[in-house]
Scaffold this motif. Structure first.
Motif, PDB file in Angstrom:
ATOM      1  N   CYS A  13      -1.880 -16.604  17.164  1.00  0.00           N
ATOM      2  CA  CYS A  13      -2.203 -15.443  17.031  1.00  0.00           C
ATOM      3  C   CYS A  13      -3.792 -15.311  16.296  1.00  0.00           C
ATOM      4  CB  CYS A  13      -1.401 -14.538  15.890  1.00  0.00           C
ATOM      5  SG  CYS A  13      -2.209 -12.843  15.186  1.00  0.00           S
ATOM      6  N   HIS A  60       9.737 -13.368  20.639  1.00  0.00           N
ATOM      7  CA  HIS A  60       8.315 -13.803  20.852  1.00  0.00           C
ATOM      8  C   HIS A  60       8.299 -14.887  19.716  1.00  0.00           C
ATOM      9  CE1 HIS A  60       7.859 -10.372  17.927  1.00  0.00           C
ATOM     10  NE2 HIS A  60       7.651 -11.392  17.002  1.00  0.00           N
ATOM     11  N   ILE A  61       7.060 -15.635  19.596  1.00  0.00           N
ATOM     12  CA  ILE A  61       7.068 -16.905  18.854  1.00  0.00           C
ATOM     13  C   ILE A  61       6.473 -16.301  17.631  1.00  0.00           C
ATOM     14  CG2 ILE A  61       5.838 -19.016  18.762  1.00  0.00           C
ATOM     15  CD1 ILE A  61       5.344 -18.831  21.828  1.00  0.00           C
ATOM     16  N   ALA A  62       7.363 -17.010  16.528  1.00  0.00           N
ATOM     17  CA  ALA A  62       6.685 -16.917  14.970  1.00  0.00           C
ATOM     18  C   ALA A  62       6.821 -18.012  14.475  1.00  0.00           C
ATOM     19  CB  ALA A  62       7.859 -16.078  14.752  1.00  0.00           C
ATOM     20  N   CYS A  77       8.431 -23.585  14.137  1.00  0.00           N
ATOM     21  CA  CYS A  77       8.259 -22.683  15.104  1.00  0.00           C
ATOM     22  C   CYS A  77       9.450 -22.085  15.183  1.00  0.00           C
ATOM     23  CB  CYS A  77       8.234 -23.629  16.314  1.00  0.00           C
ATOM     24  SG  CYS A  77       8.182 -22.732  17.758  1.00  0.00           S
ATOM     25  N   ASP A  80      11.751  -9.131  19.317  1.00  0.00           N
ATOM     26  CA  ASP A  80      10.905  -8.324  19.248  1.00  0.00           C
ATOM     27  C   ASP A  80      11.511  -6.980  19.316  1.00  0.00           C
ATOM     28  OD1 ASP A  80       7.558  -8.007  20.310  1.00  0.00           O
ATOM     29  OD2 ASP A  80       8.770  -6.354  20.928  1.00  0.00           O
ATOM     30  N   HIS A  90       1.942 -12.944  13.094  1.00  0.00           N
ATOM     31  CA  HIS A  90       1.881 -13.499  14.657  1.00  0.00           C
ATOM     32  C   HIS A  90       1.826 -12.187  15.772  1.00  0.00           C
ATOM     33  CE1 HIS A  90       6.171 -12.862  13.213  1.00  0.00           C
ATOM     34  NE2 HIS A  90       6.402 -12.636  14.512  1.00  0.00           N
ATOM     35  N   CYS A 141      11.622 -15.007  17.116  1.00  0.00           N
ATOM     36  CA  CYS A 141      11.475 -13.657  16.544  1.00  0.00           C
ATOM     37  C   CYS A 141      11.763 -12.476  17.515  1.00  0.00           C
ATOM     38  CB  CYS A 141      10.133 -13.400  15.729  1.00  0.00           C
ATOM     39  SG  CYS A 141      10.110 -11.725  14.923  1.00  0.00           S
ATOM     40  N   ALA A 188       3.113 -10.616  23.705  1.00  0.00           N
ATOM     41  CA  ALA A 188       3.543 -11.820  22.983  1.00  0.00           C
ATOM     42  C   ALA A 188       4.819 -12.203  23.704  1.00  0.00           C
ATOM     43  CB  ALA A 188       4.046 -11.469  21.641  1.00  0.00           C
ATOM     44  N   GLY A 228       3.521 -19.466  15.786  1.00  0.00           N
ATOM     45  CA  GLY A 228       3.013 -18.114  16.210  1.00  0.00           C
ATOM     46  C   GLY A 228       1.939 -17.729  15.325  1.00  0.00           C
ATOM     47  N   ALA A 276       5.478 -15.984  25.261  1.00  0.00           N
ATOM     48  CA  ALA A 276       6.616 -16.888  25.097  1.00  0.00           C
ATOM     49  C   ALA A 276       7.450 -17.124  26.111  1.00  0.00           C
ATOM     50  CB  ALA A 276       7.480 -15.943  24.152  1.00  0.00           C
TER      51      ALA A 276
END
Length: 232
Positions: free
Chosen positions: A195, A185-187, A173, A178, A118, A176, A124, A191, A128
């Motif tokens: 990406c 951010h989105i993982a 979802c 950063d 991601h 995460c 990122a 995510g 988000a």
């Protein structure tokens, strides 16, 4: 629950500078050969093979054989999350005293990079933030969720959630932290879908020899329009 000895062994494996360099080189989610990882760590291929064997035995790496070559990758997204967490701790206080000067490569990594499968970095986090502001996604310390508005938004971008939802063994979802921005951010599967969608549309391209990704001219316009960002 792992034993104290297993915990200590895992920590010791990652504490070696050469092994840490190889693990970091795999943080973009791709598989690399022993030779490529040796180059990343600044060691000989023979030395790298010994390190890689230990990392694979400990379950930190998976190995794929293709022809005469063996390719190594992080064993799971959980390993990538662990490494990203260590980076966040190793980076020190969020507001260090005095100015911090960083080189061009550091700037590129902070701007946009991959975190396993991601996106991470300022880009990122901004994506988000905007999705949270719009009520398209919900992120909390306990996890994350895509709202109906978020599902429509991603569908308009050509990113369907059905394949992500079908991925077994993956959190759908989640936030995460950063390591450079100290904000989420989105993982998770969402995510990863976001990406891969950005790469597939040519909005982003990989920077050779780095986890950094570059925003293409077309991608800059598309991301600014879609997320309401000012990328400069």
């Amino acid at each position: 629950m792992p034993s104290t000895a297993a915990f200590a062994e895992t920590a010791a494996l990652m504490g070696d500078p050469a092994r840490a360099s190889m693990l970091t080189a795999l943080m973009d989610g791709r598989a690399l050969t022993a030779g490529e990882l040796a180059l990343a760590a600044g060691i000989t291929p023979q030395t790298a093979s010994g390190h890689l064997g230990r990392l694979a035995t400990a379950g930190l790496l998976s190995v794929e054989r293709q022809g005469r070559h063996r390719y190594y990758r992080l064993a799971s997204p959980a390993i990538a999350r662990m490494l990203e967490g260590i980076m966040a701790v190793a980076a020190g206080p969020a507001d260090p005293p005095g100015p911090v000067r960083v080189g061009p490569r550091d700037h590129a990594l902070r701007q946009a990079r991959t975190c396993y499968d991601h996106l991470a970095g300022r880009l990122a986090v901004a994506m988000a933030d905007r999705m949270v502001e719009r009520g398209q996604i919900e992120l909390s310390p306990d996890g994350g969720a895509v709202t109906e508005a978020g599902a429509r938004f991603l569908q308009e971008l050509g990113i369907g959630l059905e394949p992500a939802a079908r991925r077994r063994g993956r959190v759908f979802c989640r936030p995460c932290l950063d390591w450079s921005e100290r904000r989420p951010h989105i993982a998770g599967a969402v995510g990863a879908a976001l990406c891969s969608g950005c790469f597939a549309r040519g909005w982003l391209r990989r920077v050779e020899g780095s986890r950094a990704v570059a925003i293409t001219p077309g991608g800059r316009l598309a991301l600014e329009r879609a997320f309401g960002l000012e990328l400069g």
